[in-house]
Enzyme design. Sequence first.
Site, PDB file in Angstrom:
ATOM      1  N   GLY A  39       4.092   1.467   8.518  1.00 33.23           N
ATOM      2  CA  GLY A  39       4.980   0.996   7.547  1.00 33.23           C
ATOM      3  C   GLY A  39       4.569   1.575   6.187  1.00 33.23           C
ATOM      4  N   ASP A 100       1.586  -8.475   8.644  1.00 30.77           N
ATOM      5  CA  ASP A 100       0.769  -9.784   9.083  1.00 30.77           C
ATOM      6  C   ASP A 100       1.469 -10.648   9.929  1.00 30.77           C
ATOM      7  OD1 ASP A 100      -1.721  -8.950   7.566  1.00 30.77           O
ATOM      8  OD2 ASP A 100      -0.410  -9.188   5.956  1.00 30.77           O
ATOM      9  N   ALA A 101       2.875 -10.986   9.715  1.00 27.31           N
ATOM     10  CA  ALA A 101       3.619 -11.681  10.628  1.00 27.31           C
ATOM     11  C   ALA A 101       3.678 -10.847  12.009  1.00 27.31           C
ATOM     12  CB  ALA A 101       4.967 -12.042   9.977  1.00 27.31           C
ATOM     13  N   GLN A 103       2.243  -8.907  13.607  1.00 28.33           N
ATOM     14  CA  GLN A 103       0.833  -8.857  14.334  1.00 28.33           C
ATOM     15  C   GLN A 103       0.808 -10.125  15.426  1.00 28.33           C
ATOM     16  OE1 GLN A 103      -2.797  -8.429  11.810  1.00 28.33           O
ATOM     17  NE2 GLN A 103      -2.033  -6.731  10.789  1.00 28.33           N
ATOM     18  N   HIS A 124      -6.526  -6.216   6.558  1.00 30.50           N
ATOM     19  CA  HIS A 124      -6.496  -7.510   5.840  1.00 30.50           C
ATOM     20  C   HIS A 124      -7.182  -8.581   6.847  1.00 30.50           C
ATOM     21  CE1 HIS A 124      -4.723 -10.047   2.988  1.00 30.50           C
ATOM     22  NE2 HIS A 124      -3.486 -10.200   3.303  1.00 30.50           N
ATOM     23  N   GLY A 153      -0.586   1.643   0.171  1.00 26.15           N
ATOM     24  CA  GLY A 153      -0.848   2.829   1.040  1.00 26.15           C
ATOM     25  C   GLY A 153      -0.265   4.135   0.354  1.00 26.15           C
ATOM     26  N   ASP A 208      -7.326 -11.479  -1.665  1.00 32.18           N
ATOM     27  CA  ASP A 208      -6.126 -10.380  -1.952  1.00 32.18           C
ATOM     28  C   ASP A 208      -4.653 -11.397  -2.103  1.00 32.18           C
ATOM     29  OD1 ASP A 208      -5.278  -7.607  -1.022  1.00 32.18           O
ATOM     30  OD2 ASP A 208      -3.845  -8.842  -0.302  1.00 32.18           O
ATOM     31  N   GLU A 212      -2.446 -10.646  -5.596  1.00 30.85           N
ATOM     32  CA  GLU A 212      -1.171 -10.160  -5.262  1.00 30.85           C
ATOM     33  C   GLU A 212       0.087 -11.424  -5.610  1.00 30.85           C
ATOM     34  OE1 GLU A 212      -1.358  -8.883  -1.262  1.00 30.85           O
ATOM     35  OE2 GLU A 212      -0.460 -10.896  -0.490  1.00 30.85           O
ATOM     36  N   GLU A 244       9.314  -3.966 -25.667  1.00 30.50           N
ATOM     37  CA  GLU A 244       8.121  -4.695 -26.017  1.00 30.50           C
ATOM     38  C   GLU A 244       7.512  -5.266 -24.864  1.00 30.50           C
ATOM     39  OE1 GLU A 244       6.501  -4.326 -28.691  1.00 30.50           O
ATOM     40  OE2 GLU A 244       7.883  -3.120 -29.889  1.00 30.50           O
TER      41      GLU A 244
END
Length: 355
Positions: A39, A100-101, A103, A124, A153, A208, A212, A244
């Site tokens: 990914g 992560d999902a 996995q 992670h 990455g 983390d 984020e 600005e």
Amino acid sequence: MAQINFGGIDENVVTRDEFPLAKALEVLQDDTIAVIGYGVQGPGQALNMRDNGFNVIVGQRQGTASWDRAIKDGWVEGETLFSLEEAAERGTIVCNLLSDAGQIALWPMLRERLTPGKTLYFSHGFGITFNDQTGIIPPADVDVILVAPKGSGTSLRRLFQAGGGLNSSFAVFQDATGHAYEKAVAMGIGVGSGYLFETDFKKEVYSDLTGERGVLMGALAGIIEAQYQVLRQRGHSPSEAFNETVEELTQSLVPLVGENGMDWMFANCSVTAQRGALDWKGRFREATLPVLNELYDSVASGEEARRTIERGSTPNYRSELEAELKEVGDSELWQTGATVRRLRSKAAEKVEELG
Ligand SMILES: NC(=O)C1=CN([C@@H]2O[C@H](COP(=O)(O)OP(=O)(O)OC[C@H]3O[C@@H](n4cnc5c(N)ncnc54)[C@H](O)[C@@H]3O)[C@@H](O)[C@H]2O)C=CC1
Ligand SMILES: CC(=O)[C@](C)(O)C(=O)O
Ligand SMILES: [Mg+2]
Ligand SMILES: [Mg+2]
């Protein structure tokens, strides 16, 4: 490992000087490193390791855009590019770089291929820390390690190609062979890290997810939208409101923060700006503290993980995400940004022309 003092507190850090690439190559000389998932982190880490001379293969679902990208990046089907199953089978270090999902769905397949002595690698702490939700519980006879580059990455790859490195955190969750620690550090060097700071899986994922959702992405996007809205509602033009709020931030001020700290950026602005920013900084800190505490609680309770899994496991999760991102991109704010960037590149061309 060096003890480095950060703002008065000692931390364990590994630098490329004390753990050179040659040592990393030696530690992993008998390993086949299987990068599962191509990914964002997958390509960055796999290509850096390949260029560094490691024995790397990639596992990816066939018929996907990521598979085509892997081919384009020079991975060869049947030699260095395989199905997820075959790569996991062949790898002695199995890098779980699926989303992560994603996995969760692939875990039974992966677990079956984690024979004794292999190493399971993550970028992670998510899957392991929230294992009550992910079901990711590795067998006791494999090493479980983490190297989490602290950035995209894409940046990992770009910095590597430019001769630099992105800082990463690393951790050992399970040391079955007695070599997990040196493998983690060797992988960290291999993927192109700058310095490696030691953590554990839980601390990595809590910080983390907070980062984020907070300052790095969520808060940044939100506060930009708020200031742009205020300026527009008070009669300022789109370009003035954008310049600005965003253009000056990204082109002038944040690079100065990166270069030499917040006080340095302040010092390069007018006394008027310094006075005002010092006065208002506290107000913004106090206004956002409750939100950030709420965010941390939501991370620590597992709620953020629950939502990530729920929303990231539906068949159309990607098109849903893309639709939400498109809404952001299509907004007046970011459409103004697109125009401002075009002007910027014209200006850059001009500078080039002028030589
Ligand atoms: N994006 C980044 O730069 C960073 C990511 N990480 C971590 O690295 C890991 C990988 O993240 P990304 O590269 O962003 O992943 P990603 O979201 O780009 O997905 C990676 C791959 O997983 C595949 N995938 C997703 N669901 C799947 C499923 N159900 N079955 C089979 N394949 C599936 C996708 O096709 C894709 O090739 C995650 O643990 C993430 O938290 C860590 C630091 C930064
Ligand atoms: C790029 C990174 O480190 C993030 C923001 O934590 C992520 O992509 O998950
Ligand atoms: Mg991160
Ligand atoms: Mg992250």
